[in-house]
Write a protein that holds these residues in place. Structure first.
Motif, mmCIF file in Angstrom:
data_model
loop_
_atom_site.group_PDB
_atom_site.id
_atom_site.type_symbol
_atom_site.label_atom_id
_atom_site.label_comp_id
_atom_site.label_asym_id
_atom_site.label_seq_id
_atom_site.Cartn_x
_atom_site.Cartn_y
_atom_site.Cartn_z
ATOM 1 N N MET B 11 11.481 6.067 -4.622
ATOM 2 C CA MET B 11 10.214 5.684 -5.251
ATOM 3 C C MET B 11 10.328 4.333 -5.926
ATOM 4 O O MET B 11 9.447 3.482 -5.787
ATOM 5 C CB MET B 11 9.811 6.741 -6.281
ATOM 6 N N PHE B 24 -0.092 -0.008 -4.062
ATOM 7 C CA PHE B 24 -0.080 1.268 -4.770
ATOM 8 C C PHE B 24 -1.108 1.279 -5.893
ATOM 9 O O PHE B 24 -1.872 2.248 -6.045
ATOM 10 C CB PHE B 24 1.319 1.523 -5.332
ATOM 11 N N LEU B 69 5.027 8.736 -2.520
ATOM 12 C CA LEU B 69 4.154 8.314 -3.615
ATOM 13 C C LEU B 69 2.696 8.443 -3.235
ATOM 14 O O LEU B 69 1.824 8.540 -4.103
ATOM 15 C CB LEU B 69 4.449 6.862 -3.980
ATOM 16 N N VAL B 83 -2.907 8.968 -4.165
ATOM 17 C CA VAL B 83 -1.577 9.015 -4.768
ATOM 18 C C VAL B 83 -1.155 10.469 -4.909
ATOM 19 O O VAL B 83 -1.986 11.365 -5.087
ATOM 20 C CB VAL B 83 -1.543 8.320 -6.137
ATOM 21 N N LEU B 88 4.317 11.410 -9.134
ATOM 22 C CA LEU B 88 4.208 10.594 -10.337
ATOM 23 C C LEU B 88 4.771 11.324 -11.538
ATOM 24 O O LEU B 88 5.439 10.736 -12.385
ATOM 25 C CB LEU B 88 2.746 10.231 -10.592
#
Lengths: 98, 98
Positions: B11, B24, B69, B83, B88
């Motif tokens: 990541m 992103f 991700l 996402v 996360l």
DNA sequence: CTAACATTTCGATACTTGTCAAAACATCAC
DNA sequence: GTGATGTTTTGACAAGTATCGAAATGTTAG
């Protein structure tokens, strides 16, 4: 791209390599378990635990410093490392914002 | 190195490139401001805002997906992105542990 | 079916990076 | 001073990566 974002990217890049990540975690953990002021630790004791050549460790350490994740000091013959807590908070903040 | 750590490193590596980071963040923000279920957004609208060629965007998107991700779906002619919130949280957890 | 649009794959190229060995530098112990 | 130890720099090389243009693929509209 905002300045703060560029800084974040440099941190991510620094942590985005296995050996650098391990180096960082070693510094992090060594600092946590230390009772000395400032939570610093000696570079050579970290080198012992990573099976990477000294020049490579030095190179990776410099990148962690450039990314502002870690700071170093010289104590005589030795180099000590500690994580930059403020930088860590900046990264954590990015993920909290999500 | 633990498996979870290897995932973290992937990541970080994915986010450690300016263009991929911007991609992103675009997906993140587009998803946040969307009222559609699942917070997804269309790839082509993101491509419009990044001055990078389509093949390059596609390449970077694939790396974000490989890093877990982001996930994508096809809706007819278009590709939608969102996402991966769980991923996360994994990253945020790493920094909370410090 | 064909034309148009969105996206991906392929192939090539320039660039960056990880690694090490050897040499250099820094510091201490003697 | 010399030698030993810890760290960094240099120089080199292999491997990886970002990017693009061109071609290919998928999908819908007409």
């Amino acid at each position: 791209m905002a300045d703060a974002d560029a800084k974040l990217v440099r941190m991510f890049k620094a942590l985005g390599h296995p050996n650098r990540f391990r180096l960082f975690v070693e510094i992090l953990r060594a600092g946590e378990s230390s009772f000395e002021e400032g939570h610093h630790c000696f570079l050579h004791s970290i080198m012992d635990r990573l099976d990477i050549g000294a020049p490579t460790v030095s190179h990776h350490l410099k990148e962690l410093v450039n990314a502002d994740l870690v700071s170093t000091d010289r104590e005589g013959k030795f180099v000590t490392c500690r994580v930059n807590q403020e930088a860590l908070r900046a990264v954590a903040g990015f993920f909290d914002r999500t």
